[in-house]
Design a protein around this motif. Structure first.
Motif, PDB file in Angstrom:
ATOM      1  N   LYS A   1      -0.680  -7.002  10.797  1.00  0.00           N
ATOM      2  CA  LYS A   1       0.532  -6.057  11.387  1.00  0.00           C
ATOM      3  C   LYS A   1       1.307  -5.942  10.215  1.00  0.00           C
ATOM      4  N   VAL A   2       2.074  -4.595  10.380  1.00  0.00           N
ATOM      5  CA  VAL A   2       2.852  -3.795   9.129  1.00  0.00           C
ATOM      6  C   VAL A   2       4.292  -3.973   9.409  1.00  0.00           C
ATOM      7  N   ILE A   3       5.086  -4.423   8.214  1.00  0.00           N
ATOM      8  CA  ILE A   3       6.555  -4.156   8.358  1.00  0.00           C
ATOM      9  C   ILE A   3       6.876  -3.250   7.025  1.00  0.00           C
ATOM     10  N   LYS A   4       7.536  -2.476   7.196  1.00  0.00           N
ATOM     11  CA  LYS A   4       8.240  -1.523   6.242  1.00  0.00           C
ATOM     12  C   LYS A   4       9.611  -1.449   5.813  1.00  0.00           C
ATOM     13  N   VAL A   5       9.962  -1.748   4.567  1.00  0.00           N
ATOM     14  CA  VAL A   5      11.246  -1.717   4.301  1.00  0.00           C
ATOM     15  C   VAL A   5      11.173  -0.601   3.097  1.00  0.00           C
ATOM     16  N   PHE A   6      11.507   0.438   3.203  1.00  0.00           N
ATOM     17  CA  PHE A   6      11.252   1.485   1.907  1.00  0.00           C
ATOM     18  C   PHE A   6      11.769   0.995   0.767  1.00  0.00           C
ATOM     19  N   PRO A   7      11.205   0.873  -0.249  1.00  0.00           N
ATOM     20  CA  PRO A   7       9.865   1.420  -0.770  1.00  0.00           C
ATOM     21  C   PRO A   7       8.764   0.340  -0.588  1.00  0.00           C
TER      22      PRO A   7
ATOM     23  N   GLY B   1      -0.281 -11.135  -2.036  1.00  0.00           N
ATOM     24  CA  GLY B   1      -0.879 -10.031  -3.090  1.00  0.00           C
ATOM     25  C   GLY B   1       0.099  -8.866  -3.200  1.00  0.00           C
ATOM     26  N   VAL B   2      -0.028  -8.053  -4.165  1.00  0.00           N
ATOM     27  CA  VAL B   2       0.877  -7.143  -4.525  1.00  0.00           C
ATOM     28  C   VAL B   2       0.139  -5.915  -4.993  1.00  0.00           C
ATOM     29  N   SER B   3       0.541  -4.586  -4.538  1.00  0.00           N
ATOM     30  CA  SER B   3      -0.358  -3.507  -5.116  1.00  0.00           C
ATOM     31  C   SER B   3       0.662  -2.326  -5.122  1.00  0.00           C
ATOM     32  N   VAL B   4      -0.078  -1.383  -6.147  1.00  0.00           N
ATOM     33  CA  VAL B   4       0.860  -0.320  -6.463  1.00  0.00           C
ATOM     34  C   VAL B   4      -0.326   0.618  -6.346  1.00  0.00           C
ATOM     35  N   PRO B   5      -0.027   1.879  -5.607  1.00  0.00           N
ATOM     36  CA  PRO B   5      -1.178   2.981  -5.635  1.00  0.00           C
ATOM     37  C   PRO B   5      -1.296   3.792  -6.912  1.00  0.00           C
ATOM     38  N   LYS B   6      -2.566   3.974  -7.434  1.00  0.00           N
ATOM     39  CA  LYS B   6      -3.031   4.860  -8.551  1.00  0.00           C
ATOM     40  C   LYS B   6      -2.507   5.995  -8.409  1.00  0.00           C
ATOM     41  N   ARG B   7      -2.591   6.673  -7.076  1.00  0.00           N
ATOM     42  CA  ARG B   7      -1.995   7.772  -6.699  1.00  0.00           C
ATOM     43  C   ARG B   7      -0.671   8.385  -7.236  1.00  0.00           C
ATOM     44  N   ASN B   8       0.198   7.443  -7.002  1.00  0.00           N
ATOM     45  CA  ASN B   8       1.561   7.605  -7.209  1.00  0.00           C
ATOM     46  C   ASN B   8       1.942   7.424  -8.754  1.00  0.00           C
TER      47      ASN B   8
ATOM     48  N   LYS C   1       4.278  -3.731 -10.302  1.00  0.00           N
ATOM     49  CA  LYS C   1       3.560  -5.040  -9.679  1.00  0.00           C
ATOM     50  C   LYS C   1       4.384  -6.361 -10.285  1.00  0.00           C
ATOM     51  N   ARG C   2       4.497  -6.353 -11.502  1.00  0.00           N
ATOM     52  CA  ARG C   2       5.358  -7.458 -12.124  1.00  0.00           C
ATOM     53  C   ARG C   2       6.812  -7.664 -11.692  1.00  0.00           C
ATOM     54  N   LEU C   3       7.548  -6.687 -11.400  1.00  0.00           N
ATOM     55  CA  LEU C   3       8.912  -6.671 -10.785  1.00  0.00           C
ATOM     56  C   LEU C   3       8.680  -7.070  -9.134  1.00  0.00           C
ATOM     57  N   LEU C   4       7.504  -6.752  -8.516  1.00  0.00           N
ATOM     58  CA  LEU C   4       7.558  -7.058  -7.152  1.00  0.00           C
ATOM     59  C   LEU C   4       6.977  -8.561  -7.101  1.00  0.00           C
ATOM     60  N   ARG C   5       6.217  -9.220  -8.010  1.00  0.00           N
ATOM     61  CA  ARG C   5       6.087 -10.554  -8.055  1.00  0.00           C
ATOM     62  C   ARG C   5       7.035 -11.368  -8.256  1.00  0.00           C
ATOM     63  N   GLU C   6       8.174 -10.778  -9.185  1.00  0.00           N
ATOM     64  CA  GLU C   6       9.146 -11.453  -9.749  1.00  0.00           C
ATOM     65  C   GLU C   6      10.140 -11.819  -8.574  1.00  0.00           C
TER      66      GLU C   6
ATOM     67  N   PHE D   1      -0.342 -12.165   3.181  1.00  0.00           N
ATOM     68  CA  PHE D   1       0.269 -10.810   3.262  1.00  0.00           C
ATOM     69  C   PHE D   1       0.107 -10.243   1.887  1.00  0.00           C
ATOM     70  N   MET D   2       0.199  -8.946   1.980  1.00  0.00           N
ATOM     71  CA  MET D   2       0.156  -8.012   0.898  1.00  0.00           C
ATOM     72  C   MET D   2       1.270  -7.060   0.837  1.00  0.00           C
ATOM     73  N   ILE D   3       2.061  -6.854  -0.153  1.00  0.00           N
ATOM     74  CA  ILE D   3       3.014  -6.080  -0.342  1.00  0.00           C
ATOM     75  C   ILE D   3       2.810  -5.051  -1.357  1.00  0.00           C
ATOM     76  N   SER D   4       2.828  -3.972  -0.553  1.00  0.00           N
ATOM     77  CA  SER D   4       2.719  -2.718  -1.400  1.00  0.00           C
ATOM     78  C   SER D   4       3.944  -1.774  -1.650  1.00  0.00           C
ATOM     79  N   TYR D   5       3.768  -0.926  -2.926  1.00  0.00           N
ATOM     80  CA  TYR D   5       5.058  -0.212  -3.220  1.00  0.00           C
ATOM     81  C   TYR D   5       4.691   1.276  -2.802  1.00  0.00           C
ATOM     82  N   LEU D   6       5.592   1.984  -2.264  1.00  0.00           N
ATOM     83  CA  LEU D   6       5.563   3.129  -1.588  1.00  0.00           C
ATOM     84  C   LEU D   6       6.042   4.520  -2.354  1.00  0.00           C
ATOM     85  N   ALA D   7       7.130   3.874  -3.159  1.00  0.00           N
ATOM     86  CA  ALA D   7       7.679   5.253  -3.689  1.00  0.00           C
ATOM     87  C   ALA D   7       7.000   5.754  -4.752  1.00  0.00           C
TER      88      ALA D   7
END
Length: 153
Positions: free
Chosen positions: A51-57, A76-83, A94-99, A118-124
């Motif tokens: 299931k997905v929850i979004k709070v931008f970013p 787990g944390v992820s940041v897309p290579k595309r961005n 990723k370090r900021l997200l883990r912290e 759960f996996m937390i992704s950075y969208l911005a």
């Protein structure tokens, strides 16, 4: 002096084990190896059934499932290579997200009874300041807790 603190924590852990309590009751603000999501099978299942929850970013994909850890959640944390083309930029975010998760995980541990993954992704597309990410992480985790408690009722 430092060894006295170390001995005290060992004695305290033994007392907790003898009392039959779980180890995560002793809240240490760390993000250890067992709390990190590494299993490829769990990650695959997470993106198929989650299931997905979004709070931008930030975006969290979660499922309630058994895992090998003694902790109530694996993350787990992820940041897309595309961005972010440069690995340096991705690693910093990723370090900021883990912290920020490490500082706020106590809210999850206090309320959740079942094990979650759960996996937390950075969208911005640009890098945000630490204070802003921290604020959004708090919002994301509180929203996760409200959804989980509603599902249990």
């Amino acid at each position: 002096m430092w060894f006295l603190k170390r001995i005290d924590s060992k004695i305290l852990k033994k007392m907790v084990i003898r009392a039959g309590l779980r180890m995560f009751v002793l809240m240490r603000f760390t993000l250890g190896k067992e709390e990190r999501l590494k299993s490829k099978k769990l990650i695959g299942r997470l993106y198929e059934e989650g299931k997905v929850i979004k709070v931008f970013p930030l975006r969290m994909v979660y499922i309630q499932t058994e895992h090998t850890s003694k902790y109530p959640a694996q993350v787990g944390v992820s940041v897309p290579k595309r961005n972010f083309k440069k690995a340096v930029d991705r690693n910093r975010i990723k370090r900021l997200l883990r912290e920020t998760y490490r500082k706020e995980k106590h809210t999850i541990y206090e309320t959740v009874d079942k094990p979650y993954v759960f996996m937390i992704s950075y969208l911005a597309r640009d890098e945000w300041k630490y204070a802003d990410i921290e604020h959004k992480m708090k919002k994301l985790l509180t929203q996760f807790i409200t959804e989980v408690t509603q599902d249990e009722k």
